[in-house]
Enzyme design. Structure first.
Site, short mmCIF file in Angstrom:
data_model
loop_
_atom_site.label_atom_id
_atom_site.label_comp_id
_atom_site.label_asym_id
_atom_site.label_seq_id
_atom_site.Cartn_x
_atom_site.Cartn_y
_atom_site.Cartn_z
N GLU B 89 8.84 19.10 1.33
CA GLU B 89 8.12 18.79 2.56
C GLU B 89 8.30 19.85 3.63
O GLU B 89 7.37 20.14 4.39
CB GLU B 89 8.56 17.42 3.09
CG GLU B 89 8.12 16.24 2.25
CD GLU B 89 8.92 16.04 0.97
OE1 GLU B 89 9.99 16.68 0.86
OE2 GLU B 89 8.50 15.26 0.11
N HIS B 158 10.12 4.20 1.75
CA HIS B 158 8.66 4.15 1.64
C HIS B 158 8.07 3.16 2.64
O HIS B 158 6.92 2.76 2.49
CB HIS B 158 8.24 3.74 0.22
CG HIS B 158 8.56 4.73 -0.85
ND1 HIS B 158 9.84 5.07 -1.20
CD2 HIS B 158 7.76 5.47 -1.67
CE1 HIS B 158 9.82 5.96 -2.19
NE2 HIS B 158 8.58 6.22 -2.49
C1 TPP Z 1 11.87 13.94 -0.56
C2 TPP Z 1 10.88 13.19 -1.38
N1 TPP Z 1 9.60 13.59 -1.40
C3 TPP Z 1 8.68 12.90 -2.10
C4 TPP Z 1 9.02 11.81 -2.84
C5 TPP Z 1 7.97 11.03 -3.64
N2 TPP Z 1 8.23 11.23 -5.08
C6 TPP Z 1 8.97 10.35 -5.77
S1 TPP Z 1 9.27 10.89 -7.33
C7 TPP Z 1 8.37 12.29 -7.10
C8 TPP Z 1 8.27 13.29 -8.23
C9 TPP Z 1 9.61 13.72 -8.69
O1 TPP Z 1 9.52 14.60 -9.76
P1 TPP Z 1 10.80 15.10 -10.55
O2 TPP Z 1 11.83 15.57 -9.59
O3 TPP Z 1 10.35 16.05 -11.59
O4 TPP Z 1 11.42 13.79 -11.21
P2 TPP Z 1 10.73 12.81 -12.25
O5 TPP Z 1 9.93 11.83 -11.46
O6 TPP Z 1 9.91 13.63 -13.16
O7 TPP Z 1 11.86 12.14 -12.93
C10 TPP Z 1 7.83 12.32 -5.82
C11 TPP Z 1 6.95 13.38 -5.30
C12 TPP Z 1 10.37 11.41 -2.78
N3 TPP Z 1 10.81 10.33 -3.43
N4 TPP Z 1 11.27 12.11 -2.06
#
Ligand code: TPP
Ligand code: TPP
Ligand code: MG
Ligand code: MG
Lengths: 344, 359, 344, 359
Positions: B89, B158
C-alpha cells in the site's frame, strides 16, 4: 560490482577537458558553499544545515548526468551539490535551511528537482511513479532518486525497487553510502554490507562505484540513464563515499567516532583527488584552480546576500497553499488568524 | 422506547412535514442501480473523460477489485489505464505522488480500510503536503478509494473507520457517499478535483440498489460539496455518514411512529465539514445526535458535536449526544452487531437528548 | 537454490518410516479438514474460509520441524496445516473462520503459535523481535514466520530481513510461493521471480525448494532451524507450491485464470505424490491410507461438531480484553452497552 | 486585552485564591533538573529495576539519542539493554511486538513525531490489538517514546502533534508531561504498565529546568493517571497538555493582571481522558478554553470540549472555545509562531468566552 550491461551509444564517451574543468568548478563551488553554510549557521544567519562535505564527487558527478529538459530528480535534505549542478537557484534552494519554507522556494517543475524531502526514503517511490508516468506517456525522461545507506533500511525503498523492476520503470536509484546514518555506521545498518547487492534480488542491474571519483560517478550515472532511457528498466548505483562532517549542525560526531576513525574512513578528499588528476593530466593548472575558487567565493557571497535579504513568507501562505481549491473552513481560519495577528 | 420521550419534546418552530416528497415521477435520466454499479459507472466515465486518469491497486485489473468496483474497466480502457500493482500500500500511494507530479490523476484503491495504515506515511507526509511544500506547483489530484466501515462479518482489519484520522490531516479532503446516487455524483466530483480526496465507500452498502439521477445538477443531485438533508424533521437532528445514514433513516421512521419527527443529515463531506448545514438544522430542531461506527474517543463525532455546540449554544436544549462504536478494536463478526450503533442504541441516544432536563 | 551451509548434527538425518507415515496422516487430515471447511462455508456453518489446498506438503513439512517446547511460529491466515501439525486445538483454531474471535480462540503461548494474522506481512517483524528476545535471554528458541509471494512486496518484509540479518536473530523466514496473491501472479508481483534470491542481498542464506515434496520441505526446514539455533542468524526458505483453490470462499479464480492454466501451474498433487512415494518405498500400504483417511474424517466430524457447538463470545469481552488494566472510560462504555443491549 | 472582559465575568461560587502555594520549603528529595535529565533518570531507574526493560531506536545507543534522553544508558546498562536499530520505524515497532511477546518490556523511541507515521500500521494494527486478539495472553507492555510537538524551528515533519490519532486508537494509552516533575513520574509510571503507552515528550521543553520531587507519592507527585490542576482559578478553565501548559500558565498570569482568575488544567493523560477533572473544574469556573498545537479539525480539543459540554451543559456560560493550530501543514520555522497558539490568540479565545452573550 557492475551488473549493468555495457552501454551502447555515447554514454561511455570520454569527457572533454572543458567538461572536466566544469566538473571541478562545480565541486569547488559546492564545497565552498557547503563550508560557508556551516559558518552561516554559527553566525546565526540560518538555524541549521546538513553538510555534504566529502560527497561533492558523488553529487556533482551524478547531477551532471541529468538532462533537465526531460529528466526529474528526487533529492533528500543533503543534495545541495546536486541542486547546484542542475542549475537550481541557490538562494531559493538554501531558503529551506533559513526555515523560510519547507521544501525550498525554488520551482520544482522548472528546475526539475522535487522539493527537498525530510522524510528518509520519502520520495523514492515518487520517482517510480513519475517514471512510470513517462512510460504511460511514451516519453523518454528518467527519474533519479537519491537516498542514503540509512534510508536503505526503510520499507519504502524495497517497495520502490520492486515496483520499478516489475513495471520496468525508467528510474536510477542513486545511493550515497556515506558510511553513516547519524551515529550508526553502515555495518550495523545494511545487512550484507552493500545496498547495490540488493538489486540482484529484483533482477535489477547495479553498480557499486567509487563515489569520490567524480569522473567514475558521472560515467556510471550516464550509463544508468542510457539503460533506463532505452526502456530497459531501473538501475541502482551505490556510490561509496564518506560523510566527513557532522550529520547536521546540531550533531556532535565526537560522541560516536574518533578523529582517527574519521580520517581512516574518509580516505582522500575527492576534491583534492580530482585536482591532482587534472594537474597530472594537464587539463587544468593552478591559475584555473584559483579562478574557480574565486568564482566560488563570489558566488557564495551573492547567495549569502540573497539569503540574508530573504524575508519571511507572509503568514497567509500557510492557508493559501494548502489546496488548489481552498475551503470555507480554511478561509475562516485564515480570516481569524489575520484579525488576531495583525490587529493586536 | 417509551412514549414519555414525546412529552419532553417542545414543539419546534418549523412546521415542515417529516418527510421529503420523492414519490413524484422519476426523471428520464434516473436509473436504479447498486452502489457498486454507480461507482463503476462513475469510474468508467472519469476514465473516458480524462485521458490522464489512471486506476490501480491490488487486484483492480482483471479481477475488477475484490468488490468489483473496477469490474470491466481494464478490458475497456486498457491495462495502461487500469492496472494491478504489487501488494504494497505504501508503494501504491507513493507511486501516486509521482504520477500526480507527472500530470496524471491517479485513482488508487486500498483494498480495505485497515490496509490504509501501511500507507499512512505517504498519505499524511506526502500526498497531503506536496501541494503546500511545492508552493502550489505540484498539485496532488489523487482520489484514494477506500472500501470502509464494517457490517459484513469480514476478517480482522476489514471493518475499520478511519475518517477521524483523515479529517485531522491538513491537506486532505474526505467524503463518504451513503447511497448509489451520492456514490455516482460524489465520485465523479472527487475524481475531477485538483486536490487529494479520500473517498470512503461504505462497503456494507455496495449491493443495495437505489435510484441514481445521472443528470448532473438536476433536482436530486444537490450540491456536490455540502451536507444534505435526507429527511426533514422538527424535533431532533441525526447526523451521520456512510452506512449509518440508512440506519438513521430507519430510526427516524420508527421514531415517527411515536410522533417524534427526526431530521436526518447526511454529512457527506467529512473534511471540510459543512458547518452551516449543521447549524441550520440544529437551529431548527434544537437537539442533535451524531452517529458513527468509529470508536467514540477522538472520533469525528466530537468535532461534529463541538461545531454544533459552537453555532447553536443558545438554541440547544440538551448536549449533543454521540452514538458510536466503542473504544475497542473492531470485533469479529459475532460481535459486530454489538459494536456498530444499532437501532436500539440510536433510539436510546435520542431518548437521552429528548428527556434531558436542565439540572 | 541453496546457499545454506551444509548442516551439522542430526538436521539432515533420514526420516523413519513411522515419521513418514505420520507426515502422510497429517497431510490427509489437513486436506480433509480444508476441503470440509469449504463445505461448511457453503452450508452456512462458517461465514468464510481461506483454503490451503495444494499447500499441505509445505505446511505439514515445515510445521513438523518446530519444537513446541522452545520455538515459536507466526502464521498468516492460511496456515491451518501448520496449526494442525503443531497440535493446536483445531476447534479453537477454526473459530476465527466462524467469526467468533479474530486471531482464534487457541492459547498462543501454550500452543506456540501466534494469533492468526490478517495483515499481509503483519507478523514478520514480530518473529524478529521474538527471536532477538531469545538472543537477549540466551535461550535457543527459533522463530518461524510464514508469508506469501504477495506479502513479500510489503516494506515490512524488507525491514524484517534486514533487522534479522543485522542482529543475527534466530529466524526462519518461510515463504510459501503459491503463485498467486489473490488474482496477481508471481511474475507481476516478485521482480526477479524469486523471493529466495532476495536473501543474498542481506548476506542471508536461503533455500528455494520444491514445496510440494513434504520430505524436502521438512529437511530444508530442519536445516534452517539448526542453522538459526546454532547462532548463525536467519535463513529464508522459499517453498514453491501452488494455490489450487480460490483465494478465499469469496473469490472467483475463473476471472483471472483458466482451468488449463490452473492444472498446468499446479503440477502433481502433493498428497498423491507422497502417497505414490510411500507405496513405492514400501513404507505404507492401501490399508494404512484408508485408515488415515478414516481418521481424518473422524477428526473433521469432531471439529465440525465443536465448531457448530461454539457459542458466540459474550459482548463484555469486547471491553474486558482491550487492556490488562482497564480504564474508567472503557468501563463506563461497557456499563452503558450492558444497559442498552440487555435491558431493552 | 480590554478590561471589558472582566465586566462580563460573573463571580464564581468558589473563592479559592488564584494560585496554588508552592513557596513552602522544598522537600529533601526535590532536585532541580531539566526535562531531559528527568526523563534520562527515569529510564535509568526503569532499566535498573526491571531486567526485562530494553531501550532501542535510531541513535539511542552511543549517541544517547538526538535529544540525549538515553545519554549514558548504553554505557551503564550495556549494549544488550540499550541499542541502535537500523533506520526503519515500522521495524522498530514491529520488533517491539515480538519482544513483548517474549516477555520483555520494550521502550522504543521514534526519533521525531513525524516519523511515527511509517510505524502506524504496527502501532494501530499490532501493538494496540495484540492483547485483545490474543484474549489477554500476549500483553503489550510497550512504552513508545515520541519527541513531540513544535516550537524548535526544526525541519519539516519534526514538529507534529499526533495525539488525536493515538487517542482514537482502541488499545493505546497516551500521556504527555508538561514539566520535569511530570516527566519523571509519568515515564516511570508508563514504563511499568502492562499495556502500551504512547509517551509524547514536548521537545521544546526538554531543556527547561524545574523542581522534581523524586519521592513517589509525596506531595506534588499527585495521581499518576488523572489530570492535574496546575493553577487554581475561578473565572475560566484553560485545558492544555505538553508544551502548551507552560504557555497557559503564562497567559493566566497575564490575565490575572486584568483581574481574571484562570484555572489551568494539565490534562496529562490524553487517553483515557480524566473526564471527572474536566467536569469538576468547569463546574466551578463555568467557562473553558482548550489549547493545543495540533490542527483544529478532529483534534483532541473537540473531544475535550465535547466531554466538558456533556458534563457541564447546564453550568456552561459559553460554548467551549478551542485555540489550536490551524488546518494547515505544520509550517517552517519562520511561520511557526504564527501557527502554534501564542499568548495573544489564547487571550482572544478567553475573551470570546468571557464576553459571550446569549443571543
Ligand atoms: C496489508 C494488507 N494488504 C492487503 C490485504 C488483502 N489481502 C489479503 S490476502 C492478499 C493476498 C496475499 O497474497 P500472498 O501473500 O501471496 O498469500 P496467499 O494469499 O497466496 O497465501 C491480499 C491482497 C491484507 N490482508 N493486508
Ligand atoms: C522516516 C525518518 N526517520 C528518521 C528520520 C531522522 N533522520 C534524519 S536523517 C537520518 C539519518 C539518515 O541516514 P542516511 O540515509 O544514511 O543519509 P545521510 O544522512 O547519511 O545523508 C535520520 C535517522 C527521518 N528524517 N525520517
Ligand atoms: Mg548515510
Ligand atoms: Mg500467494
Amino acid at each position: 560490482m557492475d551488473t549493468l550491461p555495457v552501454a551502447s551509444g555515447g554514454a561511455a564517451d570520454p569527457l572533454t577537458p572543458a567538461q572536466l574543468r566544469e566538473l571541478y568548478s562545480l565541486m569547488v563551488a559546492v564545497r565552498h558553499l557547503d563550508r560557508s553554510a556551516i559558518a552561516w549557521q554559527r553566525q546565526g544567519i540560518i538555524p541549521g544545515y546538513a553538510p555534504e562535505l566529502g560527497q561533492e564527487a558523488a553529487q556533482v558527478g551524478s547531477g551532471y548526468a541529468v538532462d533537465t529538459t526531460r529528466d526529474f530528480v528526487f533529492p533528500t535534505y543533503r543534495e545541495m551539490g546536486v541542486a547546484r549542478t542542475m542549475g537550481v537557484d541557490m538562494v531559493a534552494y538554501m531558503s529551506t535551511h533559513k526555515a523560510t519554507w519547507h521544501g525550498g522556494l525554488y520551482d520544482p517543475l522548472k528546475s526539475r528537482l522535487a522539493p527537498i524531502q525530510a522524510v528518509v526514503a520519502g520520495s523514492v517511490l515518487h520517482a517510480v511513479g513519475w517514471a512510470h508516468g513517462q512510460t504511460l506517456d511514451q516519453k523518454d525522461g528518467v527519474a533519479m532518486t537519491y537516498f542514503g545507506d540509512g534510508a536503505s533500511s526503510q520499507g519504502d525503498v524495497h517497495e520502490a525497487l520492486n515496483f520499478a523492476a516489475v513495471m520496468k520503470a525508467p528510474v536510477v536509484f542513486f545511493v550515497q553510502n556515506n558510511g553513516w546514518a547519524i551515529s550508526v555506521p553502515t555495518e550495523r545498518q545494511v545487512a550484507g554490507g552493500s545496498v547495490a547487492a540488493r538489486a540482484a534480488g529484483y533482477g535489477m542491474p547495479a553498480l557499486q562505484i567509487d563515489g569520490d571519483d567524480v569522473v567514475a560517478v558521472l560515467g556510471a550515472t550516464r550509463r544508468a540513464f542510457a539503460h533506463a532511457r532505452a526502456g530497459n528498466g531501473p538501475v541502482l548505483i551505490e556510490a561509496m563515499t564518506y560523510r566527513r562532517g557532522p550529520h547536521s549542525t546540531s550533531d556532535d560526531p565526537g560522541r560516536y567516532r574518533t578523529l582517527d576513525e574519521e580520517r581512516d574512513g574518509a580516505g582522500a578528499d575527492p576534491l583534492e583527488r580530482f585536482r591532482q588528476r587534472l594537474l597530472a593530466d594537464g587539463i587544468a593548472d593552478e591559475a584555473f584552480f584559483a579562478e574557480a575558487l574565486a568564482a566560488a567565493k563570489a558566488e557564495e557571497e551573492q547567495i549569502r546576500t540573497g539569503i540574508q535579504a530573504l524575508a519571511s513568507r507572509p503568514g497567509t501562505e500557510m492557508f493559501d497553499l494548502v489546496f488548489q481549491e481552498t475551503t470555507p473552513a480554511l478561509q475562516a481560519q485564515a480570516a481569524n488568524w489575520r484579525e488576531e495577528s495583525e490587529h493586536v | 422506547m417509551s412514549n414519555s420521550i414525546l412529552e419532553s419534546v417542545d414543539a419546534a418552530g418549523d412546521s415542515t412535514p417529516g418527510r421529503t416528497g420523492t414519490s413524484a415521477g422519476t426523471p428520464a435520466s434516473t436509473i436504479v442501480m447498486s452502489m457498486q454499479q454507480a461507482l463503476n459507472r462513475a469510474l468508467d466515465e472519469v476514465l473516458a473523460e480524462n485521458p490522464k486518469a489512471v486506476i490501480f491497486g491490488e487486484d483492480c485489473g482483471q479481477l475488477g477489485g475484490v468488490f468489483r468496483i473496477t469490474d470491466g474497466l481494464q478490458a475497456k480502457h486498457g491495462a495502461q489505464r487500469v492496472f494491478d500493482t504489487p501488494l504494497a500500500e505504501s508503494g501504491i500511494l507513493g507511486m501516486s505522488v509521482g504520477l500526480a507530479m507527472a500530470g496524471f490523476h491517479p485513482i488508487p484503491e486500498v483494498q480495505f480500510d485497515g490496509f490504509a495504515y501501511p500507507a499512512i506515511n505517504q498519505i499524511v507526509c506526502q500526498i497531503a503536503r506536496m501541494n503546500y511544500r511545492s508552493r502550489g506547483t505540484l498539485p496532488m489530484p489523487i482520489t484514494l478509494r477506500v472500501p470502509s466501515f464494517g457490517g459484513i462479518r469480514a476478517p480482522e482489519h476489514h471493518g475499520e473507520s478511519l475518517e477521524a484520522l483523515f479529517a485531522h490531516v491538513p491537506g486532505l479532503k474526505v467524503v463518504s457517499p451513503s447511497n448509489p446516487h451520492e456514490a455516482y455524483h460524489l465520485l465523479k466530483y472527487a475524481a475531477t478535483r485538483p486536490d487529494p480526496v479520500i473517498f470512503m465507500e461504505p462497503k456494507s452498502r455496495y449491493w443495495q440498489k437505489g435510484e441514481v439521477n445521472l443528470a448532473h445538477g438536476e433536482a436530486g443531485a444537490g450540491s456536490p460539496t455540502g451536507a444534505k438533508v435526507m429527511r426533514e424533521g422538527r424535533h431532533l437532528t441525526l447526523v451521520a455518514w456512510g452506512a449509518m445514514v440508512a440506519r438513521c433513516l430507519q430510526v427516524a421512521e420508527l421514531a415517527a411512529e411515536d410522533g417524534i419527527d427526526i431530521e436526518v443529515l447526511d454529512l457527506r463531506w467529512l473534511k471540510p465539514i459543512d458547518a452551516e448545514a449543521l447549524a441550520a438544522s440544529v437551529r431548527k430542531t434544537r437537539r442533535a445526535v451524531v452517529v458513527h461506527e468509529a470508536p467514540l474517543t477522538s472520533g469525528l463525532g466530537a468535532e461534529v458535536a463541538q461545531l454544533i455546540t459552537q453555532s447553536c449554544f443558545d438554541t440547544l436544549r440538551a448536549p449533543v449526544e454521540r452514538v458510536t462504536g466503542f473504544d475497542v478494536p473492531y470485533p469479529s463478526g459475532d460481535l459486530e452487531d454489538e459494536y456498530i450503533p444499532n437501532i436500539d442504541r440510536i433510539l436510546f441516544g435520542i431518548q437521552r437528548v429528548l428527556e434531558y432536563k436542565r439540572g
